[in-house]
Write a protein that holds these residues in place. Structure first.
Motif, PDB file in Angstrom:
ATOM      1  N   GLY A 198     -10.424 -42.129 -43.553  1.00 26.05           N
ATOM      2  CA  GLY A 198     -11.400 -41.406 -42.729  1.00 26.05           C
ATOM      3  C   GLY A 198     -10.818 -40.676 -41.538  1.00 26.05           C
ATOM      4  O   GLY A 198     -11.557 -40.132 -40.714  1.00 26.05           O
ATOM      5  N   VAL A 199      -9.486 -40.651 -41.411  1.00 27.78           N
ATOM      6  CA  VAL A 199      -8.859 -39.943 -40.288  1.00 27.78           C
ATOM      7  C   VAL A 199      -8.985 -38.436 -40.526  1.00 27.78           C
ATOM      8  O   VAL A 199      -8.765 -37.956 -41.640  1.00 27.78           O
ATOM      9  CB  VAL A 199      -7.362 -40.337 -40.182  1.00 27.78           C
ATOM     10  N   ASP A 200      -9.345 -37.681 -39.474  1.00 26.62           N
ATOM     11  CA  ASP A 200      -9.380 -36.214 -39.576  1.00 26.62           C
ATOM     12  C   ASP A 200      -8.031 -35.661 -39.181  1.00 26.62           C
ATOM     13  O   ASP A 200      -7.533 -35.942 -38.084  1.00 26.62           O
ATOM     14  CB  ASP A 200     -10.449 -35.636 -38.648  1.00 26.62           C
ATOM     15  N   ILE A 201      -7.427 -34.858 -40.064  1.00 26.87           N
ATOM     16  CA  ILE A 201      -6.128 -34.244 -39.783  1.00 26.87           C
ATOM     17  C   ILE A 201      -6.369 -32.742 -39.659  1.00 26.87           C
ATOM     18  O   ILE A 201      -6.787 -32.098 -40.625  1.00 26.87           O
ATOM     19  CB  ILE A 201      -5.119 -34.564 -40.901  1.00 26.87           C
ATOM     20  N   ILE A 202      -6.157 -32.218 -38.461  1.00 27.60           N
ATOM     21  CA  ILE A 202      -6.569 -30.841 -38.189  1.00 27.60           C
ATOM     22  C   ILE A 202      -5.325 -30.013 -37.894  1.00 27.60           C
ATOM     23  O   ILE A 202      -4.694 -30.170 -36.840  1.00 27.60           O
ATOM     24  CB  ILE A 202      -7.565 -30.798 -37.008  1.00 27.60           C
ATOM     25  N   GLN A 203      -4.965 -29.165 -38.837  1.00 29.13           N
ATOM     26  CA  GLN A 203      -3.774 -28.324 -38.672  1.00 29.13           C
ATOM     27  C   GLN A 203      -4.149 -27.026 -37.955  1.00 29.13           C
ATOM     28  O   GLN A 203      -5.325 -26.719 -37.787  1.00 29.13           O
ATOM     29  CB  GLN A 203      -3.159 -28.028 -40.043  1.00 29.13           C
ATOM     30  N   ASN A 204      -3.123 -26.261 -37.551  1.00 30.07           N
ATOM     31  CA  ASN A 204      -3.348 -25.020 -36.801  1.00 30.07           C
ATOM     32  C   ASN A 204      -4.264 -25.248 -35.609  1.00 30.07           C
ATOM     33  O   ASN A 204      -5.166 -24.463 -35.337  1.00 30.07           O
ATOM     34  CB  ASN A 204      -3.950 -23.943 -37.718  1.00 30.07           C
ATOM     35  N   CYS A 205      -4.065 -26.323 -34.927  1.00 31.57           N
ATOM     36  CA  CYS A 205      -4.913 -26.709 -33.788  1.00 31.57           C
ATOM     37  C   CYS A 205      -3.988 -27.155 -32.655  1.00 31.57           C
ATOM     38  O   CYS A 205      -3.631 -28.331 -32.566  1.00 31.57           O
ATOM     39  CB  CYS A 205      -5.860 -27.831 -34.229  1.00 31.57           C
ATOM     40  N   GLU A 206      -3.600 -26.201 -31.834  1.00 29.89           N
ATOM     41  CA  GLU A 206      -2.650 -26.522 -30.756  1.00 29.89           C
ATOM     42  C   GLU A 206      -3.387 -27.078 -29.541  1.00 29.89           C
ATOM     43  O   GLU A 206      -4.385 -26.500 -29.098  1.00 29.89           O
ATOM     44  CB  GLU A 206      -1.874 -25.259 -30.359  1.00 29.89           C
ATOM     45  N   VAL A 207      -2.907 -28.171 -29.025  1.00 32.08           N
ATOM     46  CA  VAL A 207      -3.478 -28.716 -27.799  1.00 32.08           C
ATOM     47  C   VAL A 207      -2.939 -27.903 -26.628  1.00 32.08           C
ATOM     48  O   VAL A 207      -1.722 -27.727 -26.475  1.00 32.08           O
ATOM     49  CB  VAL A 207      -3.134 -30.210 -27.651  1.00 32.08           C
ATOM     50  N   THR A 208      -3.867 -27.388 -25.804  1.00 27.04           N
ATOM     51  CA  THR A 208      -3.450 -26.531 -24.683  1.00 27.04           C
ATOM     52  C   THR A 208      -3.792 -27.161 -23.335  1.00 27.04           C
ATOM     53  O   THR A 208      -3.374 -26.669 -22.296  1.00 27.04           O
ATOM     54  CB  THR A 208      -4.145 -25.156 -24.787  1.00 27.04           C
ATOM     55  N   GLY A 209      -4.559 -28.251 -23.357  1.00 25.78           N
ATOM     56  CA  GLY A 209      -4.897 -28.917 -22.099  1.00 25.78           C
ATOM     57  C   GLY A 209      -5.364 -30.337 -22.364  1.00 25.78           C
ATOM     58  O   GLY A 209      -5.814 -30.664 -23.466  1.00 25.78           O
ATOM     59  N   ILE A 210      -5.187 -31.206 -21.356  1.00 28.20           N
ATOM     60  CA  ILE A 210      -5.698 -32.583 -21.443  1.00 28.20           C
ATOM     61  C   ILE A 210      -6.671 -32.747 -20.280  1.00 28.20           C
ATOM     62  O   ILE A 210      -6.314 -32.466 -19.127  1.00 28.20           O
ATOM     63  CB  ILE A 210      -4.546 -33.605 -21.365  1.00 28.20           C
ATOM     64  N   THR A 211      -7.899 -33.163 -20.598  1.00 31.76           N
ATOM     65  CA  THR A 211      -8.899 -33.271 -19.531  1.00 31.76           C
ATOM     66  C   THR A 211      -9.046 -34.733 -19.102  1.00 31.76           C
ATOM     67  O   THR A 211      -8.819 -35.652 -19.891  1.00 31.76           O
ATOM     68  CB  THR A 211     -10.262 -32.717 -20.000  1.00 31.76           C
ATOM     69  N   ARG A 212      -9.434 -34.913 -17.816  1.00 28.15           N
ATOM     70  CA  ARG A 212      -9.566 -36.262 -17.268  1.00 28.15           C
ATOM     71  C   ARG A 212     -10.893 -36.355 -16.512  1.00 28.15           C
ATOM     72  O   ARG A 212     -11.374 -35.350 -15.983  1.00 28.15           O
ATOM     73  CB  ARG A 212      -8.394 -36.545 -16.333  1.00 28.15           C
ATOM     74  N   ASP A 213     -11.482 -37.561 -16.466  1.00 24.10           N
ATOM     75  CA  ASP A 213     -12.748 -37.705 -15.738  1.00 24.10           C
ATOM     76  C   ASP A 213     -12.480 -37.982 -14.256  1.00 24.10           C
ATOM     77  O   ASP A 213     -11.321 -37.983 -13.818  1.00 24.10           O
ATOM     78  CB  ASP A 213     -13.638 -38.773 -16.397  1.00 24.10           C
ATOM     79  N   ASN A 214     -13.533 -38.280 -13.512  1.00 26.31           N
ATOM     80  CA  ASN A 214     -13.381 -38.458 -12.054  1.00 26.31           C
ATOM     81  C   ASN A 214     -12.484 -39.642 -11.695  1.00 26.31           C
ATOM     82  O   ASN A 214     -11.936 -39.707 -10.602  1.00 26.31           O
ATOM     83  CB  ASN A 214     -14.757 -38.639 -11.405  1.00 26.31           C
ATOM     84  N   ASN A 215     -12.362 -40.617 -12.618  1.00 24.46           N
ATOM     85  CA  ASN A 215     -11.493 -41.775 -12.344  1.00 24.46           C
ATOM     86  C   ASN A 215     -10.054 -41.527 -12.787  1.00 24.46           C
ATOM     87  O   ASN A 215      -9.219 -42.419 -12.724  1.00 24.46           O
ATOM     88  CB  ASN A 215     -12.003 -43.024 -13.078  1.00 24.46           C
ATOM     89  N   GLY A 216      -9.788 -40.350 -13.303  1.00 22.10           N
ATOM     90  CA  GLY A 216      -8.430 -40.040 -13.765  1.00 22.10           C
ATOM     91  C   GLY A 216      -8.187 -40.404 -15.217  1.00 22.10           C
ATOM     92  O   GLY A 216      -7.152 -40.069 -15.801  1.00 22.10           O
ATOM     93  N   GLN A 217      -9.134 -41.102 -15.851  1.00 22.67           N
ATOM     94  CA  GLN A 217      -9.029 -41.501 -17.271  1.00 22.67           C
ATOM     95  C   GLN A 217      -9.096 -40.261 -18.160  1.00 22.67           C
ATOM     96  O   GLN A 217      -9.867 -39.334 -17.856  1.00 22.67           O
ATOM     97  CB  GLN A 217     -10.218 -42.440 -17.555  1.00 22.67           C
ATOM     98  N   VAL A 218      -8.305 -40.226 -19.245  1.00 28.10           N
ATOM     99  CA  VAL A 218      -8.402 -39.066 -20.134  1.00 28.10           C
ATOM    100  C   VAL A 218      -9.807 -38.980 -20.717  1.00 28.10           C
ATOM    101  O   VAL A 218     -10.445 -40.006 -20.995  1.00 28.10           O
ATOM    102  CB  VAL A 218      -7.375 -39.119 -21.303  1.00 28.10           C
ATOM    103  N   SER A 219     -10.276 -37.743 -20.897  1.00 32.62           N
ATOM    104  CA  SER A 219     -11.611 -37.594 -21.482  1.00 32.62           C
ATOM    105  C   SER A 219     -11.598 -36.676 -22.708  1.00 32.62           C
ATOM    106  O   SER A 219     -12.578 -36.617 -23.437  1.00 32.62           O
ATOM    107  CB  SER A 219     -12.593 -37.045 -20.437  1.00 32.62           C
TER     108      SER A 219
END
Ligand code: FAD
Ligand code: PYC
Length: 416
Positions: A198-219
């Motif tokens: 059930g894992v989704d494998i998504i090609q041609n999908c470059e990560v360009t940013g990592i977002t974080r919430d107000n506590n600094g945790q990744v979101s």
């Protein structure tokens, strides 16, 4: 091979509504428990073990190119576990044990072939370092044996043992359980098995940013195909780890170098094992397709170029022709490069980071293919439990602050 995008369609990443509808009713942002950045063997394997062993429900692997198109599909597939320090023996031997049954675990033939890896010594210093490795490995219960030149002649008669060589062969360390596997089968095998869970494998999908919430945790992440929410993120983006980690504000102790390899035209089976020499910057094996697989040392400058300098290949071929004169008339079929990220102590980084919910697995340098199943297994455990698996613990990022380095420069097998 088919990868299911059905859940992505449900979540709106791939928006199939009629023209204009999306303006009235924006698609919900897709969301995962864990996002893995990088669909190499380590990333795909991590997703597989997260789903299989830790029953994590919603996992996506995001890949900027195609799966296995990074170092996993560019490496020379040498597998061994003859490293010096206990920490390394732990991770590489764990991997070697998993290689043995990987084809049946994945129901995909990864063509693991323990044909023996012989690491040559050409100077007194080489001999001393190599014998130290043999003794350390044997004390740790890892097979490794010292061969004198006459024993080398028996094991691999193709090697030129003339004392007149510029770098004569003085002996070698042989790990018989070492060998090779088929690199892209490893990526495909893990991908297919992860997809089936059930894992989704998504090609041609470059990560360009990592977002974080107000506590600094990744979101979540920003990608070239839109934003995706995530509870946890694992970065497994060999060669480009520093770039991806900088998106979360983390500066990594890594340098990226081109590493090159080449293959000859295919011939019938003529070479029975793997022979390596970090002194003359060359190593060789024969693939199941019949090509002689030849690798070089790293380029001497940092770069993201997947080509590298031509002088590296020509230097390597001179060394190979001197060491194996019987192959002098072979023709080169193709050459290529990959980008490896290297740490100061030539050991990987696996574990948590200063950013809550962000995990990293990198720094395998010239030698991470052999670690693929072991690395993926302990990284999955680390992400699932939120703390380092005991085998991964010595490889934590903060060793570059505490000074608890694991110096494997001499075990790297490829000249840096
Ligand atoms: P990769 O397979 O490189 O996967 C990382 C993926 O991350 C890539 O597919 C990349 O496209 C993706 N990515 C990067 N940035 C982003 C982004 N922003 N968004 C989404 N995706 C991104 N090791 C050995 O043990 N034995 C060997 O014989 C050996 N020989 C080698 C020979 C060569 C020429 C090279 C280049 C390497 C060799 N290695 C060897 C090293 C080995 O290939 C690597 O350590 C290992 O394959 C790393 O696997 P990985 O899954 O971490 O990385
Ligand atoms: O780590 O054994 C290794 C290796 C061989 C060639 C490149 N890396």
């Amino acid at each position: 091979m088919k990868f299911s995008f059905s859940s992505l369609v449900k979540q709106g990443l791939s928006d199939h509504r009629g023209w204009g509808e999306q303006w009235r009713d924006p698609a919900p942002q897709p969301s995962y428990d864990v996002i893995i950045i990088g669909a190499g063997g380590h990333g795909l394997g991590t997703a597989y073990y997260l789903a299989k062993k830790y029953k994590v429900g919603r996992i996506a692997v995001l890949e900027k190119g195609w799966l296995g198109g990074g170092n996993t599909g560019r490496n020379t597939t040498i597998i061994r576990s003859n490293y010096l320090w206990e920490a390394s023996e732990g991770i590489y031997n764990h991997a070697l044990n998993l290689w043995k049954d990987l084809s049946s675990e994945l129901n995909y033939n990864v063509m693991y072939s323990p044909r023996g890896v012989l690491s040559l010594s050409h100077t007194i210093h080489d001999v001393q370092v190599s014998k130290r490795h043999v003794h350390a490995n044997r004390l740790a219960g890892i097979d490794n044996e010292w061969l004198e030149p006459n024993q080398i002649a028996e094991f691999c008669p193709q090697i030129n043992l003339s004392p007149k060589l510029r770098y004569p062969v003085l002996g070698g360390a042989l790990q018989r359980r070492g060998g090779t596997a088929r690199h892209d089968a490893v990526a495909w095998g893990y991908a297919r098995a992860a997809d089936a869970l059930g894992v989704d494998i998504i090609q041609n999908c470059e990560v360009t940013g990592i977002t974080r919430d107000n506590n600094g945790q990744v979101s979540g992440v920003e990608t070239t195909r839109g934003a995706i929410k995530a509870g946890k993120i694992g970065v497994v983006a060999a060669g480009h780890t520093s770039v991806v980690m900088a998106m979360a504000g983390v500066r990594m102790p890594l340098e990226s170098y081109p590493l090159q390899a080449l293959v000859s035209e295919p011939i019938k089976p003529a070479f029975p094992c793997v022979v390596m020499s970090s002194t003359i910057h060359a190593y060789m094996s024969q693939s199941d397709k019949g090509e002689l697989v030849i690798g070089a040392g790293t380029d001497q400058y940092v770069s993201y170029s997947q080509t590298g300098g031509l002088y590296i290949d020509s230097h390597t071929l001179e060394a190979i022709c001197e060491l194996f004169p019987i192959f002098r008339r072979m023709r080169m079929l193709r050459n290529w490069g990959g980008i490896v990220d290297v740490t100061a102590d030539r050991s990987p980084i696996i574990g948590t980071t200063p950013v809550p919910g962000l995990f990293v697995n990198c720094g395998w340098g010239t030698g991470g293919f052999k670690a693929t199943p072991g690395s993926a297994d302990v990284f999955a455990a680390t992400i699932a439990n939120g703390e380092p698996h005991p085998i991964a613990a010595p490889f934590r990022l903060d060793r570059f602050r505490t000074g608890n380095l694991i110096d494997e420069g001499a075990a790297a097998a490829v000249a840096h």
